[in-house]
Motif scaffolding. Structure first.
Motif, PDB file in Angstrom:
ATOM      1  N   ARG A  38      39.718  37.963  20.673  1.00 34.40           N
ATOM      2  CA  ARG A  38      40.399  36.732  21.077  1.00 34.40           C
ATOM      3  C   ARG A  38      39.482  35.782  21.835  1.00 34.40           C
ATOM      4  NH1 ARG A  38      43.828  40.941  20.567  1.00 34.40           N
ATOM      5  NH2 ARG A  38      45.982  40.505  19.907  1.00 34.40           N
ATOM      6  N   GLY A  39      38.190  36.049  21.831  1.00 36.27           N
ATOM      7  CA  GLY A  39      37.231  35.157  22.445  1.00 36.27           C
ATOM      8  C   GLY A  39      37.158  35.227  23.952  1.00 36.27           C
ATOM      9  N   VAL A  40      37.677  36.301  24.540  1.00 39.88           N
ATOM     10  CA  VAL A  40      37.639  36.456  25.998  1.00 39.88           C
ATOM     11  C   VAL A  40      36.321  37.123  26.390  1.00 39.88           C
ATOM     12  CG1 VAL A  40      38.733  37.559  27.986  1.00 39.88           C
ATOM     13  CG2 VAL A  40      40.147  36.607  26.147  1.00 39.88           C
ATOM     14  N   ARG A  41      35.658  36.587  27.400  1.00 43.79           N
ATOM     15  CA  ARG A  41      34.384  37.131  27.866  1.00 43.79           C
ATOM     16  C   ARG A  41      34.654  38.316  28.784  1.00 43.79           C
ATOM     17  NH1 ARG A  41      32.572  31.829  30.688  1.00 43.79           N
ATOM     18  NH2 ARG A  41      34.798  31.972  31.128  1.00 43.79           N
ATOM     19  N   ALA A  42      34.410  39.506  28.262  1.00 47.21           N
ATOM     20  CA  ALA A  42      34.687  40.725  29.017  1.00 47.21           C
ATOM     21  C   ALA A  42      33.394  41.466  29.316  1.00 47.21           C
ATOM     22  CB  ALA A  42      35.642  41.624  28.240  1.00 47.21           C
ATOM     23  N   LEU A  43      33.310  42.009  30.507  1.00 48.60           N
ATOM     24  CA  LEU A  43      32.233  42.912  30.894  1.00 48.60           C
ATOM     25  C   LEU A  43      32.856  44.288  31.051  1.00 48.60           C
ATOM     26  CD1 LEU A  43      29.379  43.597  31.983  1.00 48.60           C
ATOM     27  CD2 LEU A  43      30.203  42.924  34.245  1.00 48.60           C
ATOM     28  N   ILE A  44      32.340  45.280  30.327  1.00 48.02           N
ATOM     29  CA  ILE A  44      32.886  46.628  30.394  1.00 48.02           C
ATOM     30  C   ILE A  44      31.834  47.560  30.979  1.00 48.02           C
ATOM     31  CG2 ILE A  44      32.363  46.967  27.932  1.00 48.02           C
ATOM     32  CD1 ILE A  44      34.694  49.012  27.883  1.00 48.02           C
ATOM     33  N   ALA A 169      34.960  37.860  38.622  1.00 42.21           N
ATOM     34  CA  ALA A 169      35.744  37.756  37.395  1.00 42.21           C
ATOM     35  C   ALA A 169      37.137  37.259  37.724  1.00 42.21           C
ATOM     36  CB  ALA A 169      35.811  39.112  36.695  1.00 42.21           C
ATOM     37  N   ALA A 170      37.792  36.722  36.714  1.00 40.07           N
ATOM     38  CA  ALA A 170      39.159  36.248  36.926  1.00 40.07           C
ATOM     39  C   ALA A 170      40.129  37.418  37.078  1.00 40.07           C
ATOM     40  CB  ALA A 170      39.594  35.353  35.762  1.00 40.07           C
ATOM     41  N   TRP A 171      39.902  38.489  36.304  1.00 39.47           N
ATOM     42  CA  TRP A 171      40.815  39.630  36.286  1.00 39.47           C
ATOM     43  C   TRP A 171      40.024  40.913  36.193  1.00 39.47           C
ATOM     44  CZ3 TRP A 171      45.633  37.804  37.074  1.00 39.47           C
ATOM     45  CH2 TRP A 171      45.898  36.493  36.695  1.00 39.47           C
ATOM     46  N   VAL A 172      40.612  42.003  36.686  1.00 33.20           N
ATOM     47  CA  VAL A 172      40.005  43.328  36.591  1.00 33.20           C
ATOM     48  C   VAL A 172      41.015  44.270  35.955  1.00 33.20           C
ATOM     49  CG1 VAL A 172      39.136  45.320  37.871  1.00 33.20           C
ATOM     50  CG2 VAL A 172      38.456  43.009  38.549  1.00 33.20           C
ATOM     51  N   VAL A 331      43.826  33.575  30.204  1.00 28.47           N
ATOM     52  CA  VAL A 331      42.418  33.214  30.387  1.00 28.47           C
ATOM     53  C   VAL A 331      42.099  31.887  29.694  1.00 28.47           C
ATOM     54  CG1 VAL A 331      40.075  33.845  29.663  1.00 28.47           C
ATOM     55  CG2 VAL A 331      41.518  35.533  30.802  1.00 28.47           C
ATOM     56  N   SER A 332      42.675  31.684  28.506  1.00 27.42           N
ATOM     57  CA  SER A 332      42.407  30.459  27.752  1.00 27.42           C
ATOM     58  C   SER A 332      43.107  29.246  28.339  1.00 27.42           C
ATOM     59  CB  SER A 332      42.853  30.636  26.304  1.00 27.42           C
ATOM     60  OG  SER A 332      44.278  30.682  26.218  1.00 27.42           O
ATOM     61  N   GLY A 333      44.007  29.478  29.285  1.00 24.95           N
ATOM     62  CA  GLY A 333      44.779  28.375  29.844  1.00 24.95           C
ATOM     63  C   GLY A 333      45.985  28.025  29.004  1.00 24.95           C
ATOM     64  N   GLY A 334      46.266  28.811  27.964  1.00 30.71           N
ATOM     65  CA  GLY A 334      47.400  28.521  27.106  1.00 30.71           C
ATOM     66  C   GLY A 334      48.728  28.955  27.669  1.00 30.71           C
ATOM     67  N   ALA A 335      48.712  29.848  28.663  1.00 29.12           N
ATOM     68  CA  ALA A 335      49.953  30.341  29.258  1.00 29.12           C
ATOM     69  C   ALA A 335      49.772  30.492  30.752  1.00 29.12           C
ATOM     70  CB  ALA A 335      50.354  31.675  28.632  1.00 29.12           C
ATOM     71  N   GLY A 336      50.867  30.411  31.460  1.00 28.79           N
ATOM     72  CA  GLY A 336      50.847  30.620  32.903  1.00 28.79           C
ATOM     73  C   GLY A 336      50.692  32.090  33.231  1.00 28.79           C
ATOM     74  N   ALA A 337      50.149  32.366  34.406  1.00 26.33           N
ATOM     75  CA  ALA A 337      49.896  33.750  34.813  1.00 26.33           C
ATOM     76  C   ALA A 337      51.170  34.547  34.989  1.00 26.33           C
ATOM     77  CB  ALA A 337      49.080  33.771  36.103  1.00 26.33           C
ATOM     78  N   ALA A 338      52.324  33.887  35.070  1.00 24.40           N
ATOM     79  CA  ALA A 338      53.592  34.616  35.162  1.00 24.40           C
ATOM     80  C   ALA A 338      53.811  35.490  33.934  1.00 24.40           C
ATOM     81  CB  ALA A 338      54.749  33.636  35.329  1.00 24.40           C
ATOM     82  N   GLY A 534      51.791  26.815  27.912  1.00 26.27           N
ATOM     83  CA  GLY A 534      51.561  25.461  28.387  1.00 26.27           C
ATOM     84  C   GLY A 534      51.746  25.296  29.876  1.00 26.27           C
ATOM     85  N   ALA A 535      52.110  26.390  30.577  1.00 25.13           N
ATOM     86  CA  ALA A 535      52.330  26.299  32.019  1.00 25.13           C
ATOM     87  C   ALA A 535      51.002  26.324  32.764  1.00 25.13           C
ATOM     88  CB  ALA A 535      53.205  27.456  32.492  1.00 25.13           C
ATOM     89  N   ASP A 536      51.056  25.914  34.016  1.00 20.66           N
ATOM     90  CA  ASP A 536      49.878  25.987  34.883  1.00 20.66           C
ATOM     91  C   ASP A 536      49.421  27.440  34.949  1.00 20.66           C
ATOM     92  OD1 ASP A 536      48.007  26.041  36.872  1.00 20.66           O
ATOM     93  OD2 ASP A 536      49.241  25.042  38.383  1.00 20.66           O
ATOM     94  N   CYS A 537      48.167  27.703  34.605  1.00 20.60           N
ATOM     95  CA  CYS A 537      47.701  29.086  34.493  1.00 20.60           C
ATOM     96  C   CYS A 537      47.640  29.801  35.836  1.00 20.60           C
ATOM     97  CB  CYS A 537      46.341  29.153  33.799  1.00 20.60           C
ATOM     98  SG  CYS A 537      45.010  28.367  34.714  1.00 20.60           S
ATOM     99  N   MET A 538      47.830  29.105  36.937  1.00 21.95           N
ATOM    100  CA  MET A 538      47.841  29.779  38.236  1.00 21.95           C
ATOM    101  C   MET A 538      49.250  30.176  38.664  1.00 21.95           C
ATOM    102  SD  MET A 538      44.807  30.133  39.008  1.00 21.95           S
ATOM    103  CE  MET A 538      45.163  30.850  40.608  1.00 21.95           C
TER     104      MET A 538
END
Length: 543
Positions: A38-44, A169-172, A331-338, A534-538
């Motif tokens: 999905r094009g997400v930059r992940a470090l494993i 990172a944004a998420w763990v 991560v893409s900003g397409g949806a809110g973190a909720a 489309g919601a604020d991603c925060m």
């Protein structure tokens, strides 16, 4: 996101990571693969030196195989593994019953069987797929610190040379097993206890009266032994319970166990070689919660339980499949973190229900009581053989064990509109596997092969599809029109799907919105209110 070195080593001074995946077992590799797709930059990262070579997890369920098909590793998995066509129950050296396993769910999944494939092979397949997508595991790298704020997580990592670096990172995602550093650093309790018994696993060559290419279960008064067929001549994986007089020894070898195996499973077993042998204890535990703000727990980091039903590894893979599409949208900003709140709300009840059922079954199987021993050796085989002769019970057992029956009806993402019959698939269900004609007089096709699991899929039945798509979903949506056809009608009736109807499927194949007469306004509202598209991603982050 920034990667900062705190020493003068040779590693890059900057490394972006939308998601830091801690742990490169099956769960972490599945999550990293789904994020990469999905094009997400992940470090494993993983604290071990490399992939596991010795493993206890063996069974790959139908639901996992369906996901493997989307990852394009299904053919490799099927060629490496053994399809379990039956389970044979042995008591005092004699076969007491046979339970058919092959194709018992042939109308429920493209893969209606249990595939016996070791965790090591699963890790190799997933690791190769991840490398093909341009991501490699950073081995010998240990998480030693976490600090969160409203917008990011700062993770301190220890490298093989002892130096410390920091990843922002944004998420763990904590996929780091029963001794999860993510869970411990997040202060999440891991509630439960170990079973009192000591178990062993051995990779062996053995001949004997056991049924080839099938699971062989040897029941005895104080426990059981399991023989799993593996690829290769006379190659089996033996799992069992140590007899009481061996449980406190720390220098055990496989040769020490052979006399008790002969005593309980029969002297006809002839052991030729043992490539590895290990003893272990089994725990039943669940994390008090699966999320701490920007940190998530998956797999054994979130729940560990008995091996009954071969559920553990598969449940972790399902955790990853559930979380990945949600993280990618946020991560893409397409949806809110909720949207991410639904991960714990959906997966924690699944894990706790699984813990409860496997614990009850396992307690019966390993109990030292005289009554339990009598039940194992005199009654259990007869009951199981009779139950599995009943079609309705076979289907229920398949849905449960294969994990195709997992549902999220109470999820905030699940909505069934008025008019959908109770007998029909409903919101939260995994949408049924169907073979349908998508062109008039065309061939019947595997519906699952048509679904794009990186997007939402709208299945439209008995009515026109929306000509201009669905506002609010845009390119996130793929539409599948099911034309009127006598063969289609029979297949839909088999699955109790009404006509007209429509089903909006989430990327993981579960029904998000179900209804009868299609209205794009309803889907637009659903996308906004339920999916937070489309919601604020925060939105929804609480510190």
């Amino acid at each position: 996101m920034q990667f900062r070195r705190l020493d003068s080593g040779h590693r890059p001074q900057h490394m972006d990571a939308d998601v830091l995946v801690v742990g490169a077992g099956p769960t972490g590799l599945m999550l990293a693969n789904q994020l990469a797709r999905r094009g997400v930059r992940a470090l494993i990262i993983d604290r071990h030196a490399g992939p596991s070579l010795q493993t206890r997890a063996l069974g790959v369920q139908a639901r996992t195989l369906e996901i493997y098909a989307h990852l394009d590793i299904i053919e490799s998995a099927l060629s490496l593994g053994k399809r379990a066509t039956g389970a044979n129950l042995w008591v005092q050296g004699r076969r007491a019953a046979r339970i058919p396993l092959g194709d018992i769910g042939r109308d429920l999944s493209p893969y209606p069987f249990l595939l016996i494939l070791g965790q090591d092979d699963n890790e190799r397949l997933l690791g190769d797929a991840l490398r093909d997508r341009g991501t490699a595991v950073q081995w010998n790298t240990e998480l030693v610190g976490l600090a969160q704020d409203a917008s990011q997580v700062r993770a301190s990592l220890k490298y093989p040379d002892g130096t410390i670096g920091e990843v922002t990172a944004a998420w763990v995602a904590g996929c780091d097993g029963a001794r999860s550093a993510v869970r411990e650093l997040s202060g999440i309790a891991f509630e439960g206890a170990p079973y009192q018994h000591v178990f062993f696993v051995a990779d062996i060559q053995v001949t004997g009266p056991m049924m080839p290419d099938e699971l062989n279960v040897y029941l005895w008064h104080e426990g059981f032994h399991l023989l799993f067929p593996m690829r290769g001549t006379d190659h089996w994986r033996l799992v069992g319970i140590l007899p009481p007089h061996l449980r406190e020894r720390h220098d055990l070898k496989f040769e020490d166990v052979i006399p008790s195996v002969h005593q309980e499973a029969g002297a006809e077993l002839s052991f030729k070689a043992c490539s590895w042998f290990s003893t272990y204890r089994i725990h039943h535990r669940s994390a008090a919660r699966f999320r701490d703000r920007r940190c998530f727990l998956l797999g054994d980091a979130a729940h560990i339980h008995s091996p009954v039903g071969a559920q553990g590894m598969n449940t972790g893979l399902q955790d990853a499949y559930n979380l990945a599409w949600k993280l990618a949208l946020v991560v893409s900003g397409g949806a809110g973190a909720a949207l991410l709140d639904s991960y714990e709300h959906e997966r924690l009840p699944v894990a706790r229900r699984l813990l409860s059922t496997t614990d009850r079954a396992f307690t019966l199987l390993v109990s030292d009581s005289w009554l339990a021993g009598l039940f194992r050796t005199r009654v259990l085989a007869k009951i199981m053989a009779f139950a599995m002769s009943l079609g309705r019970i076979r289907l229920f057992a398949f849905r449960t064990i294969s994990q195709t029956g997992i549902r999220y009806p109470e999820s905030a993402l699940s909505e069934t509109l008025a008019g959908v019959p109770d007998s029909a698939p409903r919101a939260g269900d995994r949408f049924p596997w169907l073979r349908l004609r998508f062109q008039p007089k065309g061939p019947a096709e595997n519906l699952f092969a048509r679904l794009d699991d990186t997007r939402f899929n709208l299945i439209v039945i008995g009515q026109p599809a929306p000509a201009d798509g669905v506002p609010g979903l845009g390119d996130l949506l793929r539409i599948h029109m099911v034309p009127s056809d006598s063969a289609n009608d029979r297949e839909l009736a088999r699955a109790q799907i009404p006509q007209p109807s429509f089903y909006l499927l989430r990327p993981d194949g579960h029904v998000g919105l179900a209804g009868t007469h299609l209205a794009t306004a309803e889907m637009t509202r659903y996308a906004s209110e339920r999916l937070h598209l489309g919601a604020d991603c925060m939105t929804g982050i609480k510190m």
